[in-house]
Design a protein around this motif. Structure first.
Motif, PDB file in Angstrom:
ATOM      1  N   LEU A 177       0.518  -1.053  -0.272  1.00 33.02           N
ATOM      2  CA  LEU A 177       0.437  -0.256  -0.338  1.00 33.02           C
ATOM      3  C   LEU A 177       1.133   1.159  -0.173  1.00 33.02           C
ATOM      4  O   LEU A 177       0.276   2.033  -0.467  1.00 33.02           O
ATOM      5  N   SER A 178       2.198   1.067   0.263  1.00 34.03           N
ATOM      6  CA  SER A 178       2.710   2.474   0.997  1.00 34.03           C
ATOM      7  C   SER A 178       4.462   1.660   1.135  1.00 34.03           C
ATOM      8  O   SER A 178       4.893   1.216   1.725  1.00 34.03           O
ATOM      9  N   PRO A 179       4.933   1.314  -0.646  1.00 34.84           N
ATOM     10  CA  PRO A 179       6.064   0.728  -0.349  1.00 34.84           C
ATOM     11  C   PRO A 179       7.349   2.157   0.054  1.00 34.84           C
ATOM     12  O   PRO A 179       7.684   3.186   0.239  1.00 34.84           O
ATOM     13  N   ARG A 180       7.918   1.580   1.262  1.00 34.10           N
ATOM     14  CA  ARG A 180       8.952   1.747   1.535  1.00 34.10           C
ATOM     15  C   ARG A 180      10.144   0.791   1.155  1.00 34.10           C
ATOM     16  O   ARG A 180      10.217  -0.236   2.965  1.00 34.10           O
ATOM     17  N   PRO A 181      10.745   0.545   0.498  1.00 32.71           N
ATOM     18  CA  PRO A 181      11.537  -0.522   0.033  1.00 32.71           C
ATOM     19  C   PRO A 181      12.574  -0.882   1.635  1.00 32.71           C
ATOM     20  O   PRO A 181      13.290  -2.353   2.032  1.00 32.71           O
ATOM     21  N   ALA A 182      13.455   1.064   1.387  1.00 32.04           N
ATOM     22  CA  ALA A 182      14.301   0.846   2.725  1.00 32.04           C
ATOM     23  C   ALA A 182      14.529   0.178   4.061  1.00 32.04           C
ATOM     24  O   ALA A 182      14.679  -0.696   4.930  1.00 32.04           O
ATOM     25  N   ILE A 183      12.258   0.864   4.886  1.00 36.88           N
ATOM     26  CA  ILE A 183      12.468  -0.323   6.002  1.00 36.88           C
ATOM     27  C   ILE A 183      11.652  -1.234   6.361  1.00 36.88           C
ATOM     28  O   ILE A 183      12.130  -2.475   6.493  1.00 36.88           O
ATOM     29  N   ASN A 184      11.059  -2.123   5.063  1.00 36.15           N
ATOM     30  CA  ASN A 184      11.187  -3.479   4.208  1.00 36.15           C
ATOM     31  C   ASN A 184      11.949  -4.588   4.845  1.00 36.15           C
ATOM     32  O   ASN A 184      11.592  -5.226   5.487  1.00 36.15           O
ATOM     33  N   ARG A 185      12.860  -3.743   4.213  1.00 34.93           N
ATOM     34  CA  ARG A 185      14.418  -4.795   4.053  1.00 34.93           C
ATOM     35  C   ARG A 185      14.953  -4.659   4.951  1.00 34.93           C
ATOM     36  O   ARG A 185      15.491  -5.709   5.914  1.00 34.93           O
TER      37      ARG A 185
END
Lengths: 218, 326
Positions: free
Chosen positions: A47-55
């Motif tokens: 919904l709210s892509p945050r690739p850095a946080i996700n990784r």
């Protein structure tokens, strides 16, 4: 050795196990559910892509999960003392139990939410839902049967972990089985604790299954 | 009401680029039922999803009801989306909510008070003919009933625009008809502007007054149905009346497609032709269909005789469209 003499002790340790596992599960859901939601929402196609946080979240979760529980228990002693004031006893054991289960439950939550058809999320977006509304009114209600099963699974895993809580004087059934049943060769104590644990695990699983089936309208 | 201006969308997967939409412009006026047709993979779905920005266009602009949708962000985009309803091929109902609660969802997120919401949901259930299914869950409903719930949900907040993404493609023909009737009724009664995409020509024939053909991401044809069908050379017209091809043609004859519109479809034109010009008319194929509420007929014929050129000219004078096929 007469097993009847052991009943008061068995009941007391059962209650200790219930206390440790019950409180840890509550706390696990409290922290693990938002973490799991964050894992899904921050995904690159979320919904709210945050690739850095996700990784970063992914690495932290995997790291905690790959650490053997007994190591976690010891490593966390200073932290536990800071949180509950002591590092010994059942209440102290709740801290490492929760910390071990949170990443596990976060993954369970992640999987349950990923089962929600993407079309439902799109429909909700098309109707002008905010991200919070999609999480609270679509993702979680739609994933609820899966989440209930996940909670049962977490409870059962925590029963297993709690046997090691004896290492920090946590007590409970598992500790009893190790100290008396295994180390002092009191097979009957071992047997009875195993039966109690078996019944408990079985009960949790079937109650979880029934609840999930009742909740699911699919 | 809906305007697309030079909308472009490219999908990239690794090194591959797919132009899903290439410089597409189209306009849907207030109260129209506009159908976009095309083969699967032509970009129809991407087109309709660009209107409410479920898909982000790479270039171009989209306006809905005077508002430039492509310029909106965050809360203002969400507000704009609440003024557009959308229905889907797979219905996309929330499985854990009853029909009534599904219909109430858009009202709920818009902050409509509970008593008002319940009143409106009852009204909508009645409108789509599902009064007795208020407490049923989607799993207990048939496909047609699910789409009725989907439609009620889409119009709950009184939007001016309805977007329909292959809404009848998962339904059987009878159910499709009843859903199309419902959509047409909403268009007439509420003045709802409908943009629909479909691969079923039947849908366009039955309810659309305007249509466009999308091919490999490009808009090939667009216009009023009545204009499109009257012109046998148009691609959409061909789609309504597939030409007869496998018939050996007589080289001495004129081979023509005759399209009748409205009252001309009721007259014995061919009989008159034979009598007046002493020609042989050989019918190769044809049909009369209801398109956009009008009767349209097309015949493919071979005309042979000394006065065949005059006969063809006479047909033109009668106001029927004749296209000589070479």
């Amino acid at each position: 050795m007469n097993i009847v003499e052991w009943w008061p002790r068995l009941i007391q340790e059962s209650l200790t196990t219930l206390y440790m596992v019950g409180v840890s599960t509550l706390l696990t859901v409290l922290f693990g559910l938002p973490l799991g939601v964050l894992l899904v929402v921050s995904d690159e196609r979320g919904l709210s892509p945050r690739p850095a946080i996700n990784r970063v979240l992914g690495v932290v979760v995997n790291l905690t999960r790959s650490l053997p529980f007994i190591i976690l228990l010891v490593v966390l002693i200073p932290f536990t003392r800071w949180v509950v004031g002591t590092s010994i006893g059942p209440t102290a054991a709740i801290v490492p139990l929760t910390l071990a289960a949170v990443p596990f439950f976060a993954r369970v939550t992640e999987n349950a939410l990923r089962e929600v058809p993407s079309g439902l999320i799109e429909a909700a977006q098309a109707m002008g839902s905010s991200e919070w509304q999609i999480v609270s009114k679509v993702y979680i209600p739609e994933a609820l049967p899966g989440l209930v099963l996940g909670i049962a699974l977490t409870l059962i895993s925590l029963v297993g972990y709690s046997a090691m809580a004896g290492a920090v004087g946590g007590g409970g059934l598992g500790d009893l089985a190790i100290r008396y049943g295994y180390q002092r060769f009191q097979t009957d104590v071992m047997l009875v604790t195993v039966v109690i644990l078996l019944v408990f695990v079985q009960a949790v699983q079937s109650i979880g299954d029934k609840m999930a089936a009742k909740i699911s309208k699919r | 009401m809906i305007r697309l201006e030079n909308v472009t969308k490219t999908f990239r997967t690794g090194a591959d680029e797919v132009h899903a939409l290439y410089d597409v412009s189209l306009e849907v006026a207030q109260g129209q039922i506009f159908g976009v047709v095309g083969a699967s993979g032509a970009g129809k779905s991407t087109l309709i999803r660009c209107v409410n920005r479920l898909e982000e266009p790479d270039g171009g602009k989209v306006w809905v009801d005077g508002e430039e949708i492509t310029a909106l962000r965050g809360e203002s985009l969400r507000q704009a989306r609440r003024k557009m309803g959308m229905i889907f091929q797979q219905f996309n109902l929330l499985s854990q909510r009853t029909a009534a609660d599904n219909i109430g969802y858009p009202l709920e997120i818009a902050g409509v008070e509970k008593s008002e919401r319940e009143r409106r949901v009852l009204e909508l259930l009645e409108l789509v003919g599902l009064e007795d299914k208020a407490r049923a869950y989607p799993a207990q409903l048939s496909g047609g009933q699910k789409q009725r719930v989907g439609i009620a949900r889409a119009i709950a907040t009184n939007p001016k625009v309805l977007l329909s993404d292959e809404a009848t493609s998962a339904l059987d023909p009878t159910t499709t008809d009843s859903i199309l009737d419902l959509l047409q009724g909403l268009n007439k009664r509420l003045g709802l502007t409908i943009l629909l995409i479909t691969h079923q020509m039947e849908v366009v024939k039955k309810i659309c007054d305007h249509a466009a053909l999308l091919e490999d991401g490009r808009l090939v044809e667009a216009g009023a149905i009545s204009d499109l069908v009257a012109d046998p050379l148009r691609r959409l017209s061909r789609a309504f009346f597939p030409p007869v091809i496998d018939i050996p043609r007589d080289p001495r004859a004129v081979h023509a497609a005759i399209t009748f519109l409205g009252s001309a479809a009721d007259e014995p034109i061919l009989a008159n032709l034979v009598r007046k010009f002493d020609v042989d008319v050989n019918i190769l194929g044809g049909s009369i269909q209801e398109i956009g509420g009008r009767r349209v007929g097309q015949l493919q014929v071979e005309i042979q005789g000394e006065q065949m050129a005059a006969a063809v000219a006479y047909l033109g004078d009668l106001g029927v469209r004749v296209e000589v096929i070479k």
